[in-house]
Design a protein around this motif. Structure first.
Motif, PDB file in Angstrom:
ATOM      1  N   VAL A   1      -4.622   6.824  -1.548  1.00 34.68           N
ATOM      2  CA  VAL A   1      -4.071   5.535  -1.136  1.00 34.68           C
ATOM      3  C   VAL A   1      -4.226   4.562  -2.291  1.00 34.68           C
ATOM      4  O   VAL A   1      -5.329   4.376  -2.809  1.00 34.68           O
ATOM      5  N   ARG A   2      -3.126   3.940  -2.685  1.00 31.23           N
ATOM      6  CA  ARG A   2      -3.164   2.953  -3.771  1.00 31.23           C
ATOM      7  C   ARG A   2      -2.754   1.588  -3.246  1.00 31.23           C
ATOM      8  O   ARG A   2      -1.940   1.487  -2.346  1.00 31.23           O
ATOM      9  N   GLY A   3      -3.336   0.551  -3.841  1.00 34.14           N
ATOM     10  CA  GLY A   3      -2.957  -0.813  -3.511  1.00 34.14           C
ATOM     11  C   GLY A   3      -3.616  -1.376  -2.264  1.00 34.14           C
ATOM     12  O   GLY A   3      -3.118  -2.340  -1.686  1.00 34.14           O
TER      13      GLY A   3
ATOM     14  N   VAL B   1       0.845  -1.197   0.000  1.00 31.16           N
ATOM     15  CA  VAL B   1       0.000   0.000   0.000  1.00 31.16           C
ATOM     16  C   VAL B   1       0.880   1.246   0.000  1.00 31.16           C
ATOM     17  O   VAL B   1       1.861   1.323   0.729  1.00 31.16           O
ATOM     18  N   SER B   2       0.511   2.223  -0.827  1.00 34.88           N
ATOM     19  CA  SER B   2       1.212   3.509  -0.795  1.00 34.88           C
ATOM     20  C   SER B   2       0.215   4.598  -0.417  1.00 34.88           C
ATOM     21  O   SER B   2      -0.907   4.622  -0.908  1.00 34.88           O
ATOM     22  N   VAL B   3       0.635   5.472   0.486  1.00 35.04           N
ATOM     23  CA  VAL B   3      -0.213   6.557   0.983  1.00 35.04           C
ATOM     24  C   VAL B   3       0.465   7.875   0.662  1.00 35.04           C
ATOM     25  O   VAL B   3       1.645   8.066   0.968  1.00 35.04           O
ATOM     26  N   GLU B   4      -0.285   8.763   0.051  1.00 37.27           N
ATOM     27  CA  GLU B   4       0.213  10.112  -0.221  1.00 37.27           C
ATOM     28  C   GLU B   4      -0.795  11.116   0.303  1.00 37.27           C
ATOM     29  O   GLU B   4      -1.994  10.871   0.255  1.00 37.27           O
ATOM     30  N   ALA B   5      -0.302  12.245   0.791  1.00 38.79           N
ATOM     31  CA  ALA B   5      -1.169  13.317   1.278  1.00 38.79           C
ATOM     32  C   ALA B   5      -0.830  14.600   0.528  1.00 38.79           C
ATOM     33  O   ALA B   5       0.332  14.851   0.199  1.00 38.79           O
TER      34      ALA B   5
END
Length: 193
Positions: free
Chosen positions: A80-82, A65-69
């Motif tokens: 949030v991807r994946g 999982v990748s989280v970006e803000a």
């Protein structure tokens, strides 16, 4: 103290996590509000990301999982991807009383064996023996079914938003109402489009 320890059962070994399905989804979470002072945005963006990452770790949803803000003066956004569509099931092996206490000399189960089975929520015939350094003990497997990600996020996202630190906050629904840096005008949450 865990439920298993209250019942007298002991954990044997580590938890085994069953693999989750390969279905992966994307989350877009956006909070729109009146203009936030620019000096507060970087910290809020970092806290929003860290808060979600912490919740995902607690719920065992971080693998791949990748989280970006992101932020603008009128928006805070999480992308949030994946994300897996649901948590993986967790299988625990719990040990109970020793074989010598659980079964009498004839091989019939004693009250200790019956109680252990009842407390673990399994039938008596599902209990088995495991060899430990102290001897043979009763054991039972428990499977905790994983929850759907959408329900986990529905619980977590409001808490994360509530826990953001702001040097100054406002209320616009009365003193007992929600507090935030500026009045919230909209909230968008899109899971898998």
């Amino acid at each position: 103290m865990s439920r298993a320890k209250k019942s007298g059962a002991k954990k044997a070994g580590l938890e085994k996590v069953a693999p989750a399905g390969e279905n992966r989804v994307e989350l877009l979470f956006e909070v729109g509000c009146e203009e936030i002072p620019a000096g507060m945005l970087a910290r809020a963006e970092g806290e929003l990301k860290a808060g979600l990452e912490k919740q995902l770790a607690v719920e065992r949803l971080t693998d791949g999982v990748s989280v970006e803000a992101f932020s603008t003066p009128r928006r805070l956004v999480l992308w949030v991807r994946g994300l897996p569509t649901r948590q993986a099931d967790v299988e625990n092996e719990l040990t109970g009383p020793p074989k010598s206490v659980a079964y009498d000399a004839v091989g019939a189960p004693t009250r200790a064996a019956v109680s252990f089975a009842e407390k673990q929520g399994v039938a008596l015939h599902e209990i088995y023996f495991v060899q430990t350094p102290k001897g043979e003990y009763l054991a039972a497997k428990q499977v905790k079914r994983g929850r759907a990600t959408e329900f986990i996020l529905a619980d977590a996202l409001p808490r994360i938003l509530h826990d953001l630190y702001w040097p100054k906050t406002m209320t616009w629904t009365g003193l007992a109402g929600a507090r935030f840096v500026r009045p919230i005008r909209w909230i968008v949450g899109l899971l898998n489009g």
